[in-house]
Write an enzyme that holds these catalytic residues in place. Structure first.
Site, PDB file in Angstrom:
ATOM      1  N   GLU A   1       5.946  32.962   3.420  1.00 16.48           N
ATOM      2  CA  GLU A   1       6.275  33.673   2.233  1.00 16.48           C
ATOM      3  C   GLU A   1       5.509  33.283   0.954  1.00 16.48           C
ATOM      4  O   GLU A   1       5.373  34.197   0.202  1.00 16.48           O
ATOM      5  CB  GLU A   1       7.795  33.593   2.153  1.00 16.48           C
ATOM      6  CG  GLU A   1       8.591  33.935   0.920  1.00 16.48           C
ATOM      7  CD  GLU A   1       9.980  33.865   0.915  1.00 16.48           C
ATOM      8  OE1 GLU A   1      10.445  33.881  -0.311  1.00 16.48           O
ATOM      9  OE2 GLU A   1      10.605  33.613   1.720  1.00 16.48           O
TER      10      GLU A   1
ATOM     11  N   GLU B   1       2.339  32.465   0.759  1.00 19.12           N
ATOM     12  CA  GLU B   1       0.929  32.514   0.980  1.00 19.12           C
ATOM     13  C   GLU B   1       0.538  34.004   0.461  1.00 19.12           C
ATOM     14  O   GLU B   1       1.115  35.135   0.727  1.00 19.12           O
ATOM     15  CB  GLU B   1       0.437  32.510   2.363  1.00 19.12           C
ATOM     16  CG  GLU B   1       0.509  31.055   3.039  1.00 19.12           C
ATOM     17  CD  GLU B   1       0.033  30.984   4.522  1.00 19.12           C
ATOM     18  OE1 GLU B   1      -0.517  29.997   4.644  1.00 19.12           O
ATOM     19  OE2 GLU B   1       0.576  31.706   5.317  1.00 19.12           O
TER      20      GLU B   1
ATOM     21  N   GLY C   1      -7.995   6.391   3.453  1.00 21.12           N
ATOM     22  CA  GLY C   1      -7.655   5.212   2.578  1.00 21.12           C
ATOM     23  C   GLY C   1      -6.321   5.231   1.877  1.00 21.12           C
ATOM     24  O   GLY C   1      -5.654   4.223   1.633  1.00 21.12           O
TER      25      GLY C   1
ATOM     26  N   ARG D   1       0.952  -1.113   0.039  1.00 16.37           N
ATOM     27  CA  ARG D   1      -0.152   0.136   0.124  1.00 16.37           C
ATOM     28  C   ARG D   1       0.923   1.290  -0.118  1.00 16.37           C
ATOM     29  O   ARG D   1       1.732   1.228   0.729  1.00 16.37           O
ATOM     30  CB  ARG D   1      -0.815   0.159   1.396  1.00 16.37           C
ATOM     31  CG  ARG D   1      -1.885  -1.078   1.239  1.00 16.37           C
ATOM     32  CD  ARG D   1      -3.034  -0.713   0.184  1.00 16.37           C
ATOM     33  NE  ARG D   1      -4.189  -1.548   0.380  1.00 16.37           N
ATOM     34  CZ  ARG D   1      -4.381  -2.729  -0.341  1.00 16.37           C
ATOM     35  NH1 ARG D   1      -3.275  -3.187  -1.604  1.00 16.37           N
ATOM     36  NH2 ARG D   1      -5.415  -3.532  -0.424  1.00 16.37           N
TER      37      ARG D   1
ATOM     38  N   ARG E   1      -5.490  27.512  -4.627  1.00 16.96           N
ATOM     39  CA  ARG E   1      -5.198  26.230  -4.472  1.00 16.96           C
ATOM     40  C   ARG E   1      -4.213  25.530  -5.628  1.00 16.96           C
ATOM     41  O   ARG E   1      -5.274  24.945  -6.413  1.00 16.96           O
ATOM     42  CB  ARG E   1      -6.107  25.349  -3.780  1.00 16.96           C
ATOM     43  CG  ARG E   1      -6.636  25.969  -2.335  1.00 16.96           C
ATOM     44  CD  ARG E   1      -5.294  25.709  -1.316  1.00 16.96           C
ATOM     45  NE  ARG E   1      -5.672  25.965  -0.072  1.00 16.96           N
ATOM     46  CZ  ARG E   1      -5.001  25.871   0.940  1.00 16.96           C
ATOM     47  NH1 ARG E   1      -3.734  25.696   0.882  1.00 16.96           N
ATOM     48  NH2 ARG E   1      -5.252  26.041   2.304  1.00 16.96           N
TER      49      ARG E   1
ATOM     50  N   GLU F   1      -2.337  30.388  13.059  1.00 15.67           N
ATOM     51  CA  GLU F   1      -2.992  30.359  11.828  1.00 15.67           C
ATOM     52  C   GLU F   1      -3.871  31.409  11.897  1.00 15.67           C
ATOM     53  O   GLU F   1      -4.085  32.227  10.798  1.00 15.67           O
ATOM     54  CB  GLU F   1      -3.357  29.073  11.522  1.00 15.67           C
ATOM     55  CG  GLU F   1      -2.172  27.975  11.159  1.00 15.67           C
ATOM     56  CD  GLU F   1      -1.212  28.514  10.083  1.00 15.67           C
ATOM     57  OE1 GLU F   1      -1.422  29.288   9.031  1.00 15.67           O
ATOM     58  OE2 GLU F   1       0.034  27.898  10.126  1.00 15.67           O
TER      59      GLU F   1
END
Length: 170
Positions: free
Chosen positions: A130, A132, A105, A28, A54, A82
């Site tokens: 930096e 973002e 999974g 896996r 994104r 954050e």
């Protein structure tokens, strides 16, 4: 069972692991990730969201403020940081609402969702990372919930967070 490092990355590692299922061994691929934290910040029935590009999905998203944990980092400390970095907000404390595994999974990432208690503008705003570029948006909670239903908000942690807030209201 045996686990072999295939790739060591900045955000995650990829390992290949032998697992036994019904007395037979299978390989896996598993992503090892330190986890993440999201923070629900609500003021006057409006939820604070961040808008950011994104690259993995090739689009801009609306999300609750969030970030990746460093291995061994306290999730609450990460959440406070954050919230400040991405939004300029602070709060008296964070209340844990829930945690969940994002994609069991193939990945061990766990995400903690906190609610900001008594949120307010931070006295000192921490700098964004930096790499973002983030805008903030206050959205009526009802509208945000509708956005989760029509796909305008499709980030998993944000859908769960908004749904949790709506469940608490009812």
């Amino acid at each position: 069972m045996e686990e072999k490092l295939i790739y060591k990355g900045i955000i995650f590692d990829l390992v290949q692991k032998d697992v036994e299922i019904k007395n037979k061994t299978y390989k896996r691929d598993i992503i090892r990730h330190p986890g993440g934290v999201g923070v629900i910040c609500i003021v006057d029935d409006k939820i604070l969201l961040v808008r950011q590009e994104r690259p993995a999905i090739g689009k801009e998203t609306l999300e609750i403020p969030a970030g990746k944990l460093e291995y061994g980092e306290n999730p609450m400390e990460c959440g406070l940081r954050e919230l400040n970095e991405e939004t300029g907000m602070a709060c008296d404390k964070l209340e844990l609402l829930l945690s969940f595994v994002s994609t069991p999974g193939f990945c061990d990432e766990r995400i903690w969702i906190y609610k900001a208690i008594n949120p307010r503008k931070a006295d000192i705003k921490l700098s964004l990372d930096e790499d973002e570029e983030i805008d903030t948006l206050w959205l009526d909670l009802e509208t945000a919930f509708e956005y989760t239903r029509n796909g305008k908000i499709d980030d998993g942690k944000t859908v769960i967070a908004i749904s949790q807030m709506m469940a608490e209201r009812n």
